[in-house]
Design an enzyme around this catalytic site. Structure first.
Site, PDB file in Angstrom:
ATOM      1  N   LYS A   1       0.801  -1.236   0.000  1.00 23.34           N
ATOM      2  CA  LYS A   1       0.000   0.000   0.000  1.00 23.34           C
ATOM      3  C   LYS A   1       0.834   1.286   0.000  1.00 23.34           C
ATOM      4  O   LYS A   1       0.465   2.276   0.624  1.00 23.34           O
ATOM      5  CB  LYS A   1      -0.970   0.005   1.197  1.00 23.34           C
ATOM      6  CG  LYS A   1      -1.992  -1.120   1.133  1.00 23.34           C
ATOM      7  CD  LYS A   1      -3.001  -1.089   2.258  1.00 23.34           C
ATOM      8  CE  LYS A   1      -2.443  -1.590   3.564  1.00 23.34           C
ATOM      9  NZ  LYS A   1      -3.494  -1.940   4.539  1.00 23.34           N
TER      10      LYS A   1
ATOM     11  N   ASP B   1      -6.357  -5.465  10.279  1.00 21.03           N
ATOM     12  CA  ASP B   1      -7.674  -4.808  10.260  1.00 21.03           C
ATOM     13  C   ASP B   1      -8.807  -5.790   9.949  1.00 21.03           C
ATOM     14  O   ASP B   1      -9.939  -5.584  10.385  1.00 21.03           O
ATOM     15  CB  ASP B   1      -7.704  -3.620   9.280  1.00 21.03           C
ATOM     16  CG  ASP B   1      -7.216  -3.971   7.883  1.00 21.03           C
ATOM     17  OD1 ASP B   1      -6.812  -5.126   7.646  1.00 21.03           O
ATOM     18  OD2 ASP B   1      -7.222  -3.075   7.016  1.00 21.03           O
TER      19      ASP B   1
END
Length: 454
Positions: free
Chosen positions: A155, A191
């Site tokens: 990311k 997450d």
């Protein structure tokens, strides 16, 4: 009827039933590989055990800190669990400056510790002992609940000195260097785990957690007997463990080559992590806008859109200047637009190209391009979710979902369900629920459950 030229342009994004079934079989085979010690090294989807073995009961109590780092900003949260499935959350968002995303790891963690200390000070909790759940949403191999080795940055992050290191220790050391707050890192989680925990707190049937945001990943409840990497001590008294699939890496051994397009290859070629996270690059918010941008450039070059405008070259140049100029949120806005006004689409076209009066036909074509890209993404995510649901023994399975793409796209959920109805075993019942603050509340719940089981 959509213009035949646009249909031809987008044909490669429309997955046939055969292709869907084939991706499904390959995905399931890959998950099995990740779980087995003998094939783990060769697997793309690493299926790391998270060491979270208890789902919340709803009666968890106490104050917990949660820290959520997984993208271009991070959040610090104070979560007060009050039993009765109830939680109060106070949070603050802090930016991660671009230079810190690729600068030395120590500086990143010092910045985080600094923000933590400011948050604790602001909430006048400086002298309280605070257990902290750290949501760190990058591929990690967990060695225990609070020990997680970063296997690779994703990311857009690339801080040297962190890969191969225990991020729990790096955070702990940064907090110690400041020495002004009593914060104990009791759990590190992904997450997806936070999403699963926060949804299970509200719905006891939740067994899968999925994020489709900047990145794309999932975790699910697996029988400990199938998880070779889990140490025997953790198998004695427990039936299940949450497994972090790390499915963003699916396709790195070529399994998706038969459905990848020239646009996917170009997005990958120009990325910071070439040849990695190929499934993520077809499904997540960091890349969907980049794909649409490349398709729009091609559509202009071949006169499929803006046919009548003599400024087509000028428009293509506007798209060339920056790979993120067509933001992924534009896709959600364009797809939720109404015919024939297309007010949101026109606003975006004006913003990007300075073109005031786009034709209805061009708006329709751009919408169709966006639909094909997001529908393929949702179909791929649904293939993965179906594969995980079919591994789980419970007859009824709820999937907890979060992430900006899933949350804000008007049809992502419907696209997903459409594919899941074809793939989930007929004797199973499934539902999808939207997580409320998974990485915050979820992290606090993992911290609470960890403190409880101590």
């Amino acid at each position: 009827m959509m213009d035949v030229e646009v249909r031809e342009l987008m044909q490669a994004f429309v997955l046939s039933d055969y292709q869907v079934q084939e991706v499904y079989s390959r995905f399931c085979a890959e998950i099995s590989k990740g779980l087995k010690r003998s094939t783990h090294a060769l697997a793309n989807t690493k299926c790391f055990p998270t060491y979270v073995q208890d789902l919340p009961t709803g009666d968890e109590m106490g104050k917990y800190l949660a820290l959520d780092l997984g993208g271009t900003n991070f959040r610090v949260l104070l979560v007060s669990l009050k039993g009765h499935h109830d939680a109060m959350v106070e949070s603050q968002i802090y930016a991660v400056p671009k230079d810190l995303m690729v600068g030395p790891g120590v500086e990143l963690f010092d910045h985080i510790a600094d923000c933590l200390a400011r948050f604790v000070e602001k909430h006048e909790m400086r002298n309280s002992h605070l257990p902290l759940g750290f949501t760190f949403s990058f591929p990690c191999e967990q060695k225990g609940l609070k020990e997680a080795i970063l296997t690779r940055w994703t990311k857009g992050f690339g801080c040297p000195g962190v890969e191969g290191e225990d991020v729990g220790r790096l955070l702990h050391e940064a907090i110690q260097r400041r020495g002004d707050a009593e914060i104990a890192v009791v759990a590190i989680l992904n997450d997806t785990t936070g999403t699963l925990m926060s949804c299970a707190h509200r719905n006891a049937d939740c067994r899968v957690g999925v994020i489709v945001g900047t990145g794309c990943n999932a975790c699910y409840v697996e029988d400990v007997a199938n998880v070779d990497l889990l140490h025997a001590d953790f198998k004695r008294n427990q039936k299940d463990v949450l497994v972090n699939a790390e499915w963003g890496a699916f396709g790195e051994s070529g399994q998706l080559d038969f459905v990848r397009t020239e646009y996917d290859r170009e997005v990958d070629d120009t990325s910071i992590n070439k040849s990695e996270q190929l499934f993520e690059k077809m499904t997540s918010g960091m890349y969907l806008g980049r794909l649409v941008r490349l398709i729009l450039m091609r559509a202009m070059q071949s006169k499929v859109i803006f046919k009548l405008s003599n400024r087509r070259e000028h428009f293509a140049t506007a798209l060339q200047k920056n790979e993120d100029v067509f933001e992924t949120r534009f896709i959600s806005e364009i797809e939720s637009d109404s015919f024939p006004e297309f007010s949101k689409t026109r606003t975006i076209i004006t913003e990007l190209f300075g073109l005031e009066k786009a034709s209805v036909e061009d708006c329709q074509k751009i919408k169709y391009i966006c639909e094909c890209v997001s529908k393929r993404a949702a179909t791929l995510v649904a293939i993965g979710v179906s594969g995980l649901i079919n591994r789980i023994s419970d007859r009824r399975v709820v999937v907890g979902m979060d992430g900006s793409v899933y949350r804000y796209h008007p049809k992502f959920d419907a696209y997903m369900r459409n594919t899941m109805h074809k793939l989930v075993k007929s004797d199973k019942e499934f539902d999808i629920m939207l997580s409320e603050d998974g990485s915050g509340r979820g992290a606090a719940l993992v911290a609470a459950v960890a403190s409880k089981t101590k």
